[in-house]
Structures are given as C-alpha cells and as structure tokens.
Scaffold this active site. Structure first.
Site, PDB file in Angstrom:
ATOM      1  N   ARG A  97     -51.902  23.103 -19.930  1.00 54.11           N
ATOM      2  CA  ARG A  97     -51.501  24.588 -19.870  1.00 54.11           C
ATOM      3  C   ARG A  97     -52.351  25.494 -20.437  1.00 54.11           C
ATOM      4  NH1 ARG A  97     -44.895  24.294 -19.786  1.00 54.11           N
ATOM      5  NH2 ARG A  97     -45.160  23.344 -17.757  1.00 54.11           N
ATOM      6  N   HIS A 101     -43.882  31.209 -22.895  1.00 53.24           N
ATOM      7  CA  HIS A 101     -43.010  30.186 -22.145  1.00 53.24           C
ATOM      8  C   HIS A 101     -42.269  29.464 -23.407  1.00 53.24           C
ATOM      9  CE1 HIS A 101     -41.346  27.595 -19.136  1.00 53.24           C
ATOM     10  NE2 HIS A 101     -42.400  26.775 -19.288  1.00 53.24           N
ATOM     11  N   GLY A 139     -38.958  20.027 -13.831  1.00 49.90           N
ATOM     12  CA  GLY A 139     -38.080  18.879 -14.193  1.00 49.90           C
ATOM     13  C   GLY A 139     -38.113  18.355 -15.549  1.00 49.90           C
ATOM     14  N   GLU A 157     -46.967  16.741 -12.525  1.00 43.33           N
ATOM     15  CA  GLU A 157     -47.337  17.984 -13.338  1.00 43.33           C
ATOM     16  C   GLU A 157     -48.745  17.877 -13.902  1.00 43.33           C
ATOM     17  OE1 GLU A 157     -43.801  20.037 -15.014  1.00 43.33           O
ATOM     18  OE2 GLU A 157     -42.747  19.766 -13.317  1.00 43.33           O
ATOM     19  N   GLN A 159     -37.488  24.871 -14.260  1.00 46.26           N
ATOM     20  CA  GLN A 159     -37.510  24.694 -12.918  1.00 46.26           C
ATOM     21  C   GLN A 159     -38.003  23.166 -12.558  1.00 46.26           C
ATOM     22  OE1 GLN A 159     -40.184  27.620 -11.218  1.00 46.26           O
ATOM     23  NE2 GLN A 159     -38.849  29.267 -11.518  1.00 46.26           N
ATOM     24  N   HIS A 176     -47.167  29.865 -20.061  1.00 47.32           N
ATOM     25  CA  HIS A 176     -47.351  29.250 -18.917  1.00 47.32           C
ATOM     26  C   HIS A 176     -48.472  29.905 -17.916  1.00 47.32           C
ATOM     27  CE1 HIS A 176     -45.900  27.516 -15.372  1.00 47.32           C
ATOM     28  NE2 HIS A 176     -45.144  26.724 -15.888  1.00 47.32           N
ATOM     29  N   ARG A 213     -47.385  21.716 -25.669  1.00 43.57           N
ATOM     30  CA  ARG A 213     -46.709  20.881 -24.849  1.00 43.57           C
ATOM     31  C   ARG A 213     -47.142  20.334 -23.732  1.00 43.57           C
ATOM     32  NH1 ARG A 213     -42.466  21.602 -21.546  1.00 43.57           N
ATOM     33  NH2 ARG A 213     -42.372  23.797 -21.956  1.00 43.57           N
ATOM     34  N   THR A 249     -32.509  26.506 -20.715  1.00 44.04           N
ATOM     35  CA  THR A 249     -32.333  25.148 -20.021  1.00 44.04           C
ATOM     36  C   THR A 249     -31.900  25.679 -18.750  1.00 44.04           C
ATOM     37  OG1 THR A 249     -31.685  24.059 -21.938  1.00 44.04           O
ATOM     38  CG2 THR A 249     -31.073  23.166 -19.574  1.00 44.04           C
TER      39      THR A 249
HETATM   40  C1  SIN Z   1     -42.583  24.348 -15.121  1.00 42.22           C
HETATM   41  O1  SIN Z   1     -41.658  24.200 -14.079  1.00 42.22           O
HETATM   42  O2  SIN Z   1     -43.607  24.664 -14.788  1.00 42.22           O
HETATM   43  C2  SIN Z   1     -41.838  24.617 -16.394  1.00 42.22           C
HETATM   44  C3  SIN Z   1     -41.620  23.113 -16.968  1.00 42.22           C
HETATM   45  C4  SIN Z   1     -42.212  23.154 -18.432  1.00 42.22           C
HETATM   46  O3  SIN Z   1     -42.034  24.167 -18.988  1.00 42.22           O
HETATM   47  O4  SIN Z   1     -42.218  22.141 -18.861  1.00 42.22           O
END
Ligand code: SIN
Length: 533
Positions: free
Chosen positions: A273, A338, A47, A111, A45, A228, A373, A41
C-alpha cells in the site's frame, strides 16, 4: 478465582471479542461513545486474511506480513497472528459470521502483497458489517456484560502507585462519573480523523490512545500512518474502494488513460500500500492535483455485467449514489488516511507499560505490522490479540507493567504554552494532511509541530474533547516522524529518502502529564485552567 470488574472501551471487533471472552470469567462493562454497532470495523470492506486453505501456509502468511512491514515487524507477534488466526476464524464462524462461499467452500480473495488469495469476505464487500452485527448480537445476548452506549471515555484513573483503577466517563446526560475497575482494556480503534481525507468514520478520533498518553503510557512507532491508495473522491468527500477491487483485476490510469503503476513496482497495482499510495500521490502531483482513475470495467468484460454489483454491493451502491457507473467508466480515486500502525505499546497479551491497562486492536502497537500493514491483517490482529488479552485475564494472571522495556522513550510535552492560539478540527486536519501525510519533510514537519504546540482547543463539548485528543496525538505523530530520519514503510521523508541501516522502534511518553491531568474531585480536567491543550 476472584471475579473482577473489567472495563472495555470500544465496540469494534477487538472490544466485542474481548467482552465475550472476558465475560466467561469476570464482570464486564463495555463503554462506547456511539451506538454499539458503530466502529471502524463496521466499515471494513475487503476482508480478513487467514490461512484456511490446504495449499496455503502459515509460513507464507508470515513472510508476506514481514516483507510488507519493511523490516520493523515484531516477529513474535507476527508468528502469533498468523498461526493463531485460523482457530480464531473458526471461532467467528461458530459465533455466527457467515463468510461468503464458492462451490460449497470458503471463497478466497486476493489483495495487494499477498502471495496467496487468502482473504475471506462476507456480504461481498461488507465483511466488517457482517462481523460487527454477529458480534453485537452475541454481546447483547451474553450474561455478565453491561453495555454503556453514547458514553464518552474521558480519562484513565490511576492509584498512587500508578496502577489503573478506573475510568472517567461522560454519560449520555453529560454527567462526569468515575467507574472503578480492576483493569481497563482499550479497544478504541484508530484516529483517521487526524487527516483531512480519511476512509475512517467520524468516531475514529484516537480517544483511547490520547487517554493512555495522558496517563504516561509508552507509545510506539507513532510516525507510521498508512494511507489507503484508493478512496473514491467527489466534492471533497472520500469513500473507501477496497483493495479487493484491484485484487480482482482493476487497474489505475493517469489523466491520459494510461496505466502508470507498472513503471513504479513490478507488482504494479498490487504492490504494498505505501508504494501504490505514493505512486498515486506523485502521479496526481504531475497532473496538477487531479485524481487518478480506477478502471474496473475490465472486471465486467471478464465476468459479466452484474459482476461488480454482486461481488462489491456496498461499493457499487456508493458509486452509483454519486451518479457514476463504474461498470462503464473509470472512477476518480485518491489516497486517504486509513490505519495507524503505531499505538499504545503492548506485548502479545495486550499488556501496556501501565499496570492493569491493556490495549488491543488498532489502538495498540504490538509491532505486528511494523512500518506498514499487510492488507486485511487488521481485523485478524484485533481478533487474535483480543482473545489473548481475555485469556490472560481469565487465567487470573497479574498485570504489573510491561516486562523488558529497556529503551528510553522520547518525552513529548503536553502542556499548552500560555500564548496558545485556538485551533479548530479542520485546520488541524489540513495541517496534518499537508505536513504529516504521504510525503514528509523535516522543515515542514518542524513548522507544523511548532504551530501545534502553540495551539489549544476551546470548549468542552464531546466534539471538542475529541479534537483535543487529536491535537495531542498530532503532536506525538509529528514528533516521532521528525525523530525518524529515514524513509521506511509508510513514513516517507524526502529529506531522508533512504532506509536507515540502524533499525529501531520509536517510543514516546507524555511529559508533565501527571501535573496536567490530575484534577480534584468533580473537576473537569479539560476546562480547568491548568489543563493541557
Ligand atoms: C480494503 O478493503 O481495502 C481495506 C482492507 C484493509 O484495510 O486491510
């Protein structure tokens, strides 16, 4: 109501929220193997996604989550996540988390694969740290919570009826002890250390998942590991570059300085992703393995010279620390392991298949993320399901196992062969990266699995115990990946490139684990001669 002793393993957002809520009704011991504030956690970054604005809707958040999950999401869990998320965010604000604001209102970030900019952030790109520190402060001030730091959770203890009744721990002085508990809540996070390249901190070694496996809990969807798309890569080290940077307009360039993602998906850099990570991996293969470049200079042109340092202070410091100036030049990025969508199978109250054992957050698999996810749904998941687990316990309900488990799980052997060879962590991580990474193949997977099943970890240091956990989980991940003869979400098999029409979750449990993992009193199962790898 009877006051119980509940042991929680892990101190990320899930463990800390569960501790605060459960301590309203019961006595809580929180076990964490590092300092209280260290967890996955803390490093998050971008959110936390939630429907907090009048022109957004829960229905759209649900639709985005389901679409990215590639047909495998548990719809009930998704409904719970998205509809209960806003109330839980308000709880976080009450506890003291200060989300960033713009013009007196919560600031919104976009995002990938979100149809609306619903990502809340704090400290610019220090969202995880802001949440973690606020919760740690609350836990340290709370009554009824005993915190055991630098304490390694080694194994679950079960009674003769197979109900969890305690936890085997190794304390900071390296003494092995058993703690009695009416229930154990696993909130121990993921296992990014399975892979050579990861955005996760060193504590992410899947200890809770491995303990549950050894106790014969049912695990689900273990083949689905998310990569990621963008980790800064230099000298073999990786550092997460938040999705939010692309959300704000940064683009990906090939070795010739040309964009390539728009040829792969209409959403280009903001596709889900799995698509962006695969697109980058293929582009890297075409350019001899060289990383692609992330160009954030456009954001400076649009928003001013200080924009990157103000909006992304953590990333800005990390980039500059490595001698790069991302306000002037594109920076090298590659995908990195990730987040694990699979985990200990649970229902929407955190109940696992073992009575009195709960799992919440990344260690759990409610099915809420399906095969992939949605960005920034992970902190929300931990928050919502930790709260529900606490509500279940606080209502005095009994956990007698997981109702409705009708499927027959695939057994995975845990015992090492007599001829097993020593394996170290880097060899294991390299094998996983090459055979069970972004693109997989049945032949390579089978070869790697055979090698793993003929491997054992020697030694009994905490690092060795972690590597042993990783080895067991690597076997499980590869077994599940081989069994799923299709490509879906985060699992891409080049020998089965299409999505199958028959939709199913993969379920696994450990075979022979009771024999292997029932040491006598004061005997360390990991050094006993009959111990598994
Ligand atoms: C990110 O800041 O790209 C990671 C956030 C996430 O894993 O959902």
């Amino acid at each position: 109501m009877i006051r119980k002793h509940i042991v929680i393993v892990g101190s990320g957002i899930a463990g800390l929220i569960a501790a605060l809520e459960i301590a309203r009704q019961h006595d809580v011991t929180l076990v964490t193997k590092s300092e209280l504030a260290e967890s996955n956690t803390r490093w998050a970054q971008g959110g936390i996604a939630a429907v907090m604005f009048p022109d957004d809707s829960v229905a759209e958040h649900i639709a985005d989550t389901l679409r990215v999950g590639a047909g495998l999401c548990n719809a009930e869990a998704v409904e719970v996540l998205c509809s209960e998320g806003p109330a839980r965010i308000r709880d976080l604000i009450r506890i003291g988390v200060q989300f960033d604001q713009r013009n007196g209102e919560l600031a919104k970030g976009l995002e990938a694969a979100h149809s609306y900019p619903r990502i809340l952030h704090a400290g610019g790109d220090a969202t995880g740290l802001s949440i973690e520190l606020a919760l740690v402060h609350a836990v340290r001030s709370a009554k009824n919570i005993t915190v055991l730091e630098h304490t390694f959770a080694n194994d679950l203890r079960l009674d003769a009826q197979g109900r969890v009744n305690g936890l085997e721990i190794i304390d900071p002085q390296r003494n092995e002890r058993t703690m009695r508990a009416n229930a154990v809540v696993l909130a121990s996070g993921g296992a990014g250390q399975l892979y050579l390249h990861t955005t996760n901190p060193s504590v992410a070694t899947g200890d809770g998942t491995a303990m549950a496996l050894r106790a014969s809990a049912v695990l689900a969807d273990m083949e689905f590991y998310q990569f990621h798309p963008t980790a800064l890569t230099m000298d073999g080290n990786t550092f997460l570059i938040s999705e939010a940077v692309r959300g704000d307009g940064a683009v990906l360039l090939d070795a010739n300085g040309r964009r390539f993602m728009q040829h792969i998906d209409p959403a280009a850099e903001l596709a889900p992703r799995d698509i962006v990570a695969r697109g980058i991996a293929r582009q890297m293969a075409m350019q001899g393995g060289a990383p692609v470049m992330l160009d954030a200079t456009l954001l400076v042109a649009k928003n001013g010279a200080d924009f990157l340092a103000q909006r992304f202070p953590t990333i800005d410091a990390a980039v500059r620390h490595r001698g790069l100036d991302w306000s002037r030049d594109p920076i090298p990025v590659t995908p990195a392991a990730h987040y694990w969508m699979g985990g200990v199978r649970t229902d929407i109250w955190g109940r696992t298949s073992i009575p009195n054992l709960f799992a919440i957050g990344e260690v759990a698999c409610t099915g809420v993320h399906g095969a992939n996810r949605l960005a920034s749904n992970s902190l929300l998941e931990s928050l919502v399901f930790a709260w529900r687990c606490a509500a279940f316990l606080n209502e005095g309900r009994e956990h007698d196992g997981l109702p409705g488990l009708t499927e027959r799980p695939l057994p995975v052997p845990l015992e090492a062969t007599p001829t097993a060879q020593r394996i170290d962590r880097t060899t294991l991580q390299t094998l996983m990266w090459n055979a069970a990474g972004i693109e997989r193949n049945g032949v390579t997977l089978q070869q790697a699995l055979s090698q793993l099943q003929n491997s054992r970890v020697l030694g009994a240091s905490i690092a060795d115990l972690e590597t042993r956990n990783l080895l067991q989980l690597a076997s499980v991940l590869m077994t599940a990946s081989l069994a799923r003869e299709e490509s879906r979400g985060a699992q891409y098999r080049d020998d089965y490139p299409e999505r199958s029409t028959s939709l199913q979750h993969s379920l696994l449990y450990a075979k022979n684990s009771e024999v292997s993992w029932s040491p006598g009193p004061n005997q360390n199962p990991l050094t006993a001669s009959s111990s598994p790898r």
